[in-house]
Scaffold this motif. Sequence first.
Motif, PDB file in Angstrom:
ATOM      1  N   THR A 119      30.566  44.665 -65.144  1.00  0.00           N
ATOM      2  CA  THR A 119      30.754  44.400 -66.568  1.00  0.00           C
ATOM      3  C   THR A 119      32.050  43.647 -66.821  1.00  0.00           C
ATOM      4  O   THR A 119      32.086  42.684 -67.603  1.00  0.00           O
ATOM      5  CB  THR A 119      30.747  45.719 -67.355  1.00  0.00           C
ATOM      6  OG1 THR A 119      29.497  46.391 -67.137  1.00  0.00           O
ATOM      7  CG2 THR A 119      30.935  45.473 -68.834  1.00  0.00           C
ATOM      8  N   THR A 123      31.590  39.809 -68.000  1.00  0.00           N
ATOM      9  CA  THR A 123      32.047  39.544 -69.365  1.00  0.00           C
ATOM     10  C   THR A 123      33.258  38.632 -69.368  1.00  0.00           C
ATOM     11  O   THR A 123      33.376  37.723 -70.208  1.00  0.00           O
ATOM     12  CB  THR A 123      32.377  40.865 -70.076  1.00  0.00           C
ATOM     13  OG1 THR A 123      31.234  41.730 -70.023  1.00  0.00           O
ATOM     14  CG2 THR A 123      32.757  40.624 -71.523  1.00  0.00           C
ATOM     15  N   LEU A 181      24.855  39.958 -67.225  1.00  0.00           N
ATOM     16  CA  LEU A 181      25.844  40.056 -68.298  1.00  0.00           C
ATOM     17  C   LEU A 181      26.461  38.701 -68.600  1.00  0.00           C
ATOM     18  O   LEU A 181      26.667  38.342 -69.763  1.00  0.00           O
ATOM     19  CB  LEU A 181      26.927  41.059 -67.912  1.00  0.00           C
ATOM     20  CG  LEU A 181      26.742  42.482 -68.427  1.00  0.00           C
ATOM     21  CD1 LEU A 181      27.824  43.388 -67.890  1.00  0.00           C
ATOM     22  CD2 LEU A 181      26.719  42.516 -69.936  1.00  0.00           C
ATOM     23  N   ASN A 184      23.900  36.496 -70.642  1.00  0.00           N
ATOM     24  CA  ASN A 184      23.648  36.934 -72.009  1.00  0.00           C
ATOM     25  C   ASN A 184      24.887  36.805 -72.887  1.00  0.00           C
ATOM     26  O   ASN A 184      24.779  36.391 -74.048  1.00  0.00           O
ATOM     27  CB  ASN A 184      23.147  38.380 -72.008  1.00  0.00           C
ATOM     28  CG  ASN A 184      21.699  38.498 -71.595  1.00  0.00           C
ATOM     29  OD1 ASN A 184      20.796  38.397 -72.407  1.00  0.00           O
ATOM     30  ND2 ASN A 184      21.473  38.723 -70.315  1.00  0.00           N
ATOM     31  N   VAL A 185      26.051  37.156 -72.371  1.00  0.00           N
ATOM     32  CA  VAL A 185      27.267  37.020 -73.178  1.00  0.00           C
ATOM     33  C   VAL A 185      27.575  35.544 -73.424  1.00  0.00           C
ATOM     34  O   VAL A 185      27.965  35.153 -74.539  1.00  0.00           O
ATOM     35  CB  VAL A 185      28.445  37.727 -72.488  1.00  0.00           C
ATOM     36  CG1 VAL A 185      29.742  37.495 -73.260  1.00  0.00           C
ATOM     37  CG2 VAL A 185      28.182  39.218 -72.382  1.00  0.00           C
ATOM     38  N   ALA A 223      25.062  40.609 -75.807  1.00  0.00           N
ATOM     39  CA  ALA A 223      25.792  41.397 -74.811  1.00  0.00           C
ATOM     40  C   ALA A 223      25.112  42.740 -74.567  1.00  0.00           C
ATOM     41  O   ALA A 223      25.012  43.198 -73.413  1.00  0.00           O
ATOM     42  CB  ALA A 223      27.233  41.601 -75.267  1.00  0.00           C
TER      43      ALA A 223
END
Length: 301
Positions: A119, A123, A181, A184-185, A223
């Motif tokens: 994560t 991110t 992640l 999508n972020v 997210a």
Amino acid sequence: MSISHAPPGSPGPDISRISASKADPDARSDEPAPLELLPLVPTSSRRTRVPRWLRRTTGPLVLLALWQLLSSTGVLTSDVLASPGRIAHVGWDLIDNGSLPSAMTTSLQRVAIGLLLGTVIGTGLALVSGLFRIGEDLVDAPVQMLRTVPFVGLIPLFIIWFGIGEAPKVAIITLGVTFPLYLNVYAGIRGVDSQLIEAGESLGLTRWGLVRHVVLPGALPNAMTGLRYSLGIAWLALVFAEQINADAGIGFLMVQARDFLQTDVIVVCLIVYAFLGLLADFVVRTLERLLLQWRPTFTGR
């Protein structure tokens, strides 16, 4: 002779109605009776309401009953797939002797560490690539190249790099979590409406203010979707990681059961994997409902 005091141009009194009322005091006027307003009831609420938890459990219960029926009639033999009663008995024995709780604790620790690292990495890379064009030029292409490499194929390389301890298992989970992640972020950041950015700038928001109040809230739905997808990948990666040189965990129990042809123990471990994955998804969905209360969405009918 009667004199009318009505102003010029105004309609005069209805003589026929007045005369009729004088002739028959009980006569009703020609005005229609007031309509009775009925409340509008949606079609969905007029149906028989079945509790949602009952509807959601119907499918698994039907599948379980079919499984038990096939096992009782001999269509499914114990060598191929044990019956639900046998699996429940074996699962209770594993819980009673402490092997299953110990394996679950070890597997949860691996998933938690890998999920946390993935994560943070995913991110962080998405923020750098999504907020800055120079970051996109430097980060996006290498990430897209690594994303196409199957993380399962990197297991032998991780064993050479990190040995046969916990490090390669955590590295596999981290790698599996990072890319969903990131995608999508990054898509959430680049999907923010440019008019919102212009409105924030016209209101005097600084760059950090735009990121905090406009970009990050706009990217939050993507997210959360990426986090749910990453959890599924994390459990999938754990299955592969614990199949290689593992001395503890749910995967270790599966390897032992495979060596002794214990299909009931294998099914118990698979059910535990599924239960833990479902529990993790429930936690993320609850968190999503709390964080995204400002976004009205269609929930089905």
